[in-house]
Design a protein around this motif. Sequence first.
Motif, mmCIF file in Angstrom:
data_model
loop_
_atom_site.group_PDB
_atom_site.id
_atom_site.type_symbol
_atom_site.label_atom_id
_atom_site.label_comp_id
_atom_site.label_asym_id
_atom_site.label_seq_id
_atom_site.Cartn_x
_atom_site.Cartn_y
_atom_site.Cartn_z
ATOM 1 N N LEU A 33 0.832 -1.202 0.000
ATOM 2 C CA LEU A 33 0.000 0.000 0.000
ATOM 3 C C LEU A 33 0.868 1.254 0.000
ATOM 4 O O LEU A 33 1.998 1.233 0.497
ATOM 5 C CB LEU A 33 -0.916 0.023 1.233
ATOM 6 C CG LEU A 33 -1.912 -1.136 1.377
ATOM 7 C CD1 LEU A 33 -2.692 -0.987 2.680
ATOM 8 C CD2 LEU A 33 -2.873 -1.179 0.191
ATOM 9 N N GLU A 37 -1.273 6.245 2.469
ATOM 10 C CA GLU A 37 -2.443 5.494 2.919
ATOM 11 C C GLU A 37 -2.170 4.827 4.262
ATOM 12 O O GLU A 37 -3.045 4.788 5.146
ATOM 13 C CB GLU A 37 -2.831 4.448 1.877
ATOM 14 C CG GLU A 37 -4.111 3.697 2.212
ATOM 15 C CD GLU A 37 -4.531 2.746 1.100
ATOM 16 O OE1 GLU A 37 -5.327 1.829 1.382
ATOM 17 O OE2 GLU A 37 -4.065 2.926 -0.052
ATOM 18 N N TRP A 199 -5.188 6.114 -3.121
ATOM 19 C CA TRP A 199 -5.874 4.994 -2.459
ATOM 20 C C TRP A 199 -5.811 3.696 -3.261
ATOM 21 O O TRP A 199 -6.095 3.655 -4.460
ATOM 22 C CB TRP A 199 -7.325 5.351 -2.204
ATOM 23 C CG TRP A 199 -8.087 4.262 -1.484
ATOM 24 C CD1 TRP A 199 -8.877 3.302 -2.038
ATOM 25 C CD2 TRP A 199 -8.103 4.033 -0.069
ATOM 26 N NE1 TRP A 199 -9.398 2.490 -1.060
ATOM 27 C CE2 TRP A 199 -8.936 2.908 0.162
ATOM 28 C CE3 TRP A 199 -7.507 4.657 1.025
ATOM 29 C CZ2 TRP A 199 -9.185 2.403 1.442
ATOM 30 C CZ3 TRP A 199 -7.754 4.160 2.292
ATOM 31 C CH2 TRP A 199 -8.579 3.050 2.484
ATOM 32 N N ILE A 200 -5.399 2.636 -2.565
ATOM 33 C CA ILE A 200 -5.486 1.271 -3.075
ATOM 34 C C ILE A 200 -6.282 0.486 -2.039
ATOM 35 O O ILE A 200 -5.914 0.469 -0.862
ATOM 36 C CB ILE A 200 -4.099 0.628 -3.265
ATOM 37 C CG1 ILE A 200 -3.312 1.365 -4.349
ATOM 38 C CG2 ILE A 200 -4.228 -0.861 -3.620
ATOM 39 C CD1 ILE A 200 -1.888 0.855 -4.520
ATOM 40 N N THR A 201 -7.372 -0.120 -2.455
ATOM 41 C CA THR A 201 -8.225 -0.817 -1.495
ATOM 42 C C THR A 201 -7.475 -1.973 -0.838
ATOM 43 O O THR A 201 -6.961 -2.847 -1.537
ATOM 44 C CB THR A 201 -9.490 -1.369 -2.186
ATOM 45 O OG1 THR A 201 -10.186 -0.279 -2.808
ATOM 46 C CG2 THR A 201 -10.410 -2.041 -1.171
#
Length: 283
Positions: A33, A37, A199-201
Motif C-alpha cells: 500500500l 495510505e 488509495w489502493i483498497t
Amino acid sequence: MTTHHTKGVVLMLTGVLIVPWLDGFAKLLGQTLPVLEVAWARFAVQFVLILPLAWYRLGRKMLNLGQWKLQIIRGTLLVLASTFFFASLRTMEIADAITVFFIHPLLTVVIAPILLGEKVGFQRWLAALVGFSGALMVIRPGMEHFDWNSLYALATGFCFSGYVMLGRRLAGEGSPLQALVVTGLVGTLTMSVVQPGVWITPQGIEFIWMGAMGSIGLIGHYFIIKALENAPASRLAPIGYFEIIGSILVGYLIFRELPNLYSLFGIFIIIGSGIYTYKINNI
C-alpha cells in the motif's frame, strides 16, 4: 524511588516495547500500500479509538485548548514524522530506522537555542555531534550499501524534534490525552485530503493489520501517558531508548532482520550520547 515512580518506570517500559509493533505492521502494509495510505490508517484508526476514551475522561472539554495554531502545527509535525518514518521502512530495517530517528533528542539540543532561546553548553553540543556520528554509521552515506530512504528516517528525527519543542512551548495548555485527540484529528484530516489520489483498497488481512497498527499505537502511547502521570519526564527519558531494543525484536520476529556491525556501533553511540545528554541536563 517511590512507589509511584516505580509504577511510572514499568508503564514507560511497557509502552516503548509495545510501540515498535506499530512500526512492524506499518512495514508490512507498506509492501503493498502507498505510504500516505498507511499513515492515514495509523491516525484514523487511533483517532476513532481514542474519541470514546477522551469523551469519557474529558467530555466537552477534550478540545478546550489554548494556542490552537501551535497545536495544529505540532500535530502536523507528528504527521510528517510518521509519514517520513513509514517511507523509510520501505527498504530499511526497523531497528536501523528507529536508531536514526533517535537522534531527535540530540537535534533538540541543537535547535533549542534558535527556537526557544535556551542556553546550550559545550558538553551538550559535543554529545549532539557524537550522536550524529552514530546516525551516520547506520546511514553510511557514500558507501556501497547507502539507502536513500534512510534520509526519510533522518527527516523523521528533525520533525519529531520540532514536535517535542512545541510540546515545551505548549506545556500547561492541555492534558496529554487532549494532545492525542488533536494529533489524531490533524492526522486524519490532512491524510484524508490526499487519499483520492493514492488509495489502493486493502485486501483481506491488510484491514486487520491497519486495525492492529492503530490499536497498538493507542495502547502504547496510553501507557506512556500514564507513566508520565506517575513519574517525572526527566526520570523516564532514558527508558525511551529501550524502543530500539523493541524494534530489534520486532524486526527479527516478523522479518528475520538483525542489525549489522555498523548499525550496532551506531546504536551504542546514539544511546550513549542521549544518556550523557540526559545526565548533563540533570546535574
